[in-house]
Enzyme design. Structure first.
Site: not given
Lengths: 286, 286
Positions: A153, A231, A264
Site C-alpha cells: 500500500s 480490495d 487489502h
C-alpha cells in the site's frame, strides 16, 4: 566492535533464526526510531547475506509485518535478512495531523522528504530509508551491497518509488496493493500537499508512474506486483493498475498479478509473501 | 438452510480459502461470543472435512492465533478446518478480576466450569468448548465427527485436559508450552481457587497430570508437546515437564520436544505449528 548506534530491544527465536527489534537515534528524522530485523540461521555462518527491505502501509509500525506476514519461514529457508522500518518519525516532539487522521502525520510518512512546515523538521523518510537505515544495517550486520525492496500500500509506493529512483542499489522490487500514482489519488494528494506544498512539480520525483514514464525504457528492474480484486481501495486509490499501463507503454518487464477475492489485509500479504521472497532471492543471487 | 445461531462478522480470503469470524449468543456462557474459523479451499468440494480446535492462552481472544501463527498455509494444503474460540466469556455483564489481573477473569477462563460466585454464571468454558461450540460447528459446516485439539499455555492446558477427559471425541492432541499441572503452579492455583473454591478434590478433573495418572494405561491418544527452553514461564509455572514424567510412568506414548532458545511467544508457535498440523492431519485421516 561494540555498535553504539543501535540498541537491541528484543530478540525472539524464530524458524531457527532470530526476530530482533532495535532502537536508535535517527539523525535524519531527528527522533528516536525502532526497526525490526529477521536474521535467518545462515547469518551465523559468516558469509554476507542479501537483505530484503519491507516498507509497511498506513497506520503500521515496524511490527505489523513481523507478526502477521509469516515471512520468517521463507527467509529462514532462503537465507535472507529482512529489515522492517517504521512508517514515520515518532515521538512526542513529532507533529501529527491536527485531527489525528490515519493518513497524515504519525504512521503516514509516505517515504518522502517533507519541505513544508511543520513537517520538514522530522518527516524525511526518503533519506531515512535510502541512506541512514542501510548504513546502520551495513554497520551492524554482515550484508551484501545490493538489496531488494518490497512493501504494501503506502509501503508499496515507497518500495517502487525508491527502487525506481535508485535502480543501481536494488536487484529487484515488489509490492502488494501499491499506491502507484500518489499525484492522482486521495491518499497521495492529501499527503503530498501537506508534506511537499501545492507546487505539484515537486511531487513528480515521488510518483512511481512519473518515474517509470521518464525512465522506463532505460533503467529496468525486475518487478512483481500483486493486487487483490476485492480490495476496497483498489478503485478509489487507483492502486497498481495505472503503473501497469505505463509498464505496457514503456515495455517495462514488470509482472502484475490480480487475485480474485483478496482484500487489502495481511491475509492477502501472507498468502503470497512466499512468491515475493523467492522472486527476490532469485534476483539477489543472479 | 439459513443458520440463525451464528452470524458471520468478517471474511478474508487466505491461501485460497477463507478466514472468517462469527458471533453468536452462547447459552452456556450466557453472553455474546466470537469465534474464528479457517476454511481451506477443500471446503468448497462438498466432502466433510476434519477440524482442529485451537485453544489460546492468557490475554488472547479468538484472533491472536489467526493473525500470528501462520497456520492457514498448512491448513490450506492439508484440507483442515481450524476453529479458534475465545478464552473466556465476554461483555460488560461478565465479572472480571477486581484488579483487572491478566490471569483471572476476562481472557483467563482456564477452560473449566466455575462453581463459585460470581464466576459461575458465565465462566463455563469447559462446557462451551466440549459441547456448545462443536454443535455450532457441526450445524454450520460440513465436518467429520472426530476432531483434533491443540493449544498454547493456558490453552495447552485446555487442549490436553479436554482431550484426556474425552478421548473418544478426539483423534489427537497437541500443545505448545502447556500448563500441565494447574493444581501445582501459581497460575493454576489462583484461577482454580477462584473458579472452583478451596476444595482441591474438585480441581483434579481439570488437571492433565491427574487425568493422565488415572487413565494413562487405559486410554491413550496421540500426543505432541513442544516446549521452549528460553520460556520465562517454563520453570515457575511448571510447564510441560511434569506431564512428561507421568507419561513415562504410565507408558503413555506422548512425544515431548524441547527447543533451545525458544520463548513463550507466537514466534515459537509459528516456527512449529506446521509440525502440529501435519501430526493432526495424519491421525485424523488414519
Amino acid at each position: 566492535m561494540a555498535d553504539t548506534k543501535t540498541t537491541e530491544v528484543s530478540a525472539n527465536r524464530s524458524f531457527g533464526g532470530w526476530q530482533k527489534r532495535f532502537s536508535h537515534q535517527s539523525n535524519v528524522l531527528n527522533c528516536q526510531m525502532h526497526f525490526s530485523v529477521y536474521l535467518p540461521p545462515a547469518a551465523e555462518l559468516g558469509e554476507p547475506l542479501p537483505v530484503v527491505y519491507w516498507l509497511s502501509g498506513l497506520t503500521c509500525t515496524d511490527e505489523n509485518f513481523v507478526t502477521k506476514a509469516g515471512a520468517q519461514r521463507v527467509a529462514s529457508e532462503l537465507g535472507l535478512i529482512l529489515v522492517m522500518p517504521d512508517t514515520s518519525p515518532r515521538g512526542e516532539d513529532v507533529p501529527d495531523a491536527d485531527d489525528k487522521a490515519y493518513d497524515l502525520g504519525l504512521g503516514a510518512g509516505f517515504y518522502v522528504n517533507a519541505t513544508q512546515a511543520p513537517w520538514n523538521k522530522h518527516y524525511r523518510m526518503y533519506d531515512y530509508i535510502v541512506d541512514e537505515l542501510p548504513s546502520l544495517i551495513q554497520q551492524r550486520f554482515n550484508v551484501q551491497p545490493k538489496a531488494a525492496i518490497a512493501g504494501h500500500s503506502m509501503g508499496g509506493h515507497g518500495a517502487l518509488m525508491i527502487a525506481l529512483s535508485n535502480v543501481k542499489r536494488f536487484s529487484s522490487v515488489s509490492a502488494f496493493s501499491p499506491i502507484v500514482n500518489p499525484m492522482d489519488c486521495p491518499w497521495g494528494e492529501k499527503a503530498f500537499s501537506h508534506y511537499l506544498g501545492e507546487d505539484t512539480s515537486q511531487w513528480q520525483q515521488y510518483d512511481s508512474c512519473e518515474l517509470m514514464r521518464q525512465q522506463g525504457q532505460f533503467l529496468q528492474l525486475p518487478m512483481l506486483i500483486d493486487q487483490g480484486l476485492a480490495d476496497d481501495f483498489y478503485q478509489n486509490q487507483k492502486l497498481a493498475k495505472p503503473l501497469e499501463l505505463i509498464a505496457q507503454e514503456t515495455n517495462y518487464p514488470a509482472e502484475f498479478r490480480y487475485h480474485e477475492g483478496y482484500d487489502h489485509s495481511y491475509f492477502f500479504i501472507s498468502s503470497f509473501i512466499e512468491d515475493h521472497l523467492r522472486f527476490h532471492a532469485k534476483h539477489l543471487s543472479a
